[in-house]
Design a protein around this motif. Sequence first.
Motif, PDB file in Angstrom:
ATOM      1  N   GLU A  67      57.399  59.670 -69.382  1.00 25.10           N
ATOM      2  CA  GLU A  67      58.158  59.343 -68.027  1.00 25.10           C
ATOM      3  C   GLU A  67      57.931  57.810 -67.677  1.00 25.10           C
ATOM      4  O   GLU A  67      58.946  57.277 -67.131  1.00 25.10           O
ATOM      5  N   ALA A  68      56.713  57.399 -68.074  1.00 26.24           N
ATOM      6  CA  ALA A  68      56.390  55.894 -67.491  1.00 26.24           C
ATOM      7  C   ALA A  68      57.165  54.933 -68.476  1.00 26.24           C
ATOM      8  O   ALA A  68      57.803  54.174 -68.093  1.00 26.24           O
ATOM      9  N   SER A  69      57.403  55.391 -69.852  1.00 27.55           N
ATOM     10  CA  SER A  69      58.007  54.755 -70.588  1.00 27.55           C
ATOM     11  C   SER A  69      59.514  54.674 -70.357  1.00 27.55           C
ATOM     12  O   SER A  69      59.974  53.275 -70.182  1.00 27.55           O
ATOM     13  N   ARG A  74      63.890  50.931 -68.029  1.00 32.82           N
ATOM     14  CA  ARG A  74      65.095  50.580 -67.111  1.00 32.82           C
ATOM     15  C   ARG A  74      64.665  49.247 -66.405  1.00 32.82           C
ATOM     16  O   ARG A  74      65.458  48.468 -66.047  1.00 32.82           O
ATOM     17  N   LYS A  75      63.440  49.307 -66.135  1.00 32.48           N
ATOM     18  CA  LYS A  75      62.913  47.785 -65.538  1.00 32.48           C
ATOM     19  C   LYS A  75      63.128  46.679 -66.361  1.00 32.48           C
ATOM     20  O   LYS A  75      63.447  45.694 -66.209  1.00 32.48           O
ATOM     21  N   SER A  77      65.231  46.445 -69.185  1.00 36.33           N
ATOM     22  CA  SER A  77      66.798  46.012 -69.139  1.00 36.33           C
ATOM     23  C   SER A  77      67.259  45.334 -68.000  1.00 36.33           C
ATOM     24  O   SER A  77      68.125  44.274 -68.231  1.00 36.33           O
ATOM     25  N   TYR A  78      66.871  45.839 -66.587  1.00 36.26           N
ATOM     26  CA  TYR A  78      66.960  45.080 -65.741  1.00 36.26           C
ATOM     27  C   TYR A  78      66.611  43.461 -65.705  1.00 36.26           C
ATOM     28  O   TYR A  78      67.316  42.677 -65.491  1.00 36.26           O
ATOM     29  N   LEU A  79      65.428  43.229 -66.328  1.00 41.50           N
ATOM     30  CA  LEU A  79      64.938  41.968 -66.391  1.00 41.50           C
ATOM     31  C   LEU A  79      65.653  41.239 -67.464  1.00 41.50           C
ATOM     32  O   LEU A  79      66.138  40.151 -67.480  1.00 41.50           O
ATOM     33  N   GLN A  80      66.009  42.031 -68.706  1.00 40.79           N
ATOM     34  CA  GLN A  80      66.786  41.320 -69.754  1.00 40.79           C
ATOM     35  C   GLN A  80      67.951  40.793 -69.393  1.00 40.79           C
ATOM     36  O   GLN A  80      68.282  39.728 -69.614  1.00 40.79           O
TER      37      GLN A  80
END
Length: 133
Positions: A67-69, A74-75, A77-80
């Motif tokens: 779940e943490a992974s 998602r975080k 992907s946002y940063l990328q």
Amino acid sequence: MPHRQNPWAQALAAACLLLSLAAGAQTGSSANTTTTTTEREIQSLFKALQQSGCEFARNDQWYSASEASAHLQRKYSYLQKRALAPTAEDFIARAASQSSMSGKPYLVRCPGQPETHSQRWFEAQLAKTRAAR
């Protein structure tokens, strides 16, 4: 009378053009290598996380490693998309250390080990990845 260019000037201009193109290609190649290395390191962090058997706390609630992974993916992907994680250290600092919403640090508890901040845990995993190269 038509203007004639010096053949040496033409040769010099062509050489300068070739050198600038080669330098640009080298710079792009170097950037791709860095990106590839960073991507490999971050993917190794996700793999270590998924295989860890640890639990991760986010905003006072504990989650499984998978779940943490998923949350951290998602975080990331946002940063990328915004070019905000050019290094594995940036990924750890900006995505894997604390909640973007509350600012609370993420915690990790692994079987037989004391609870720790996720930043320390990820930094240790990154050091192991780099040492294994």
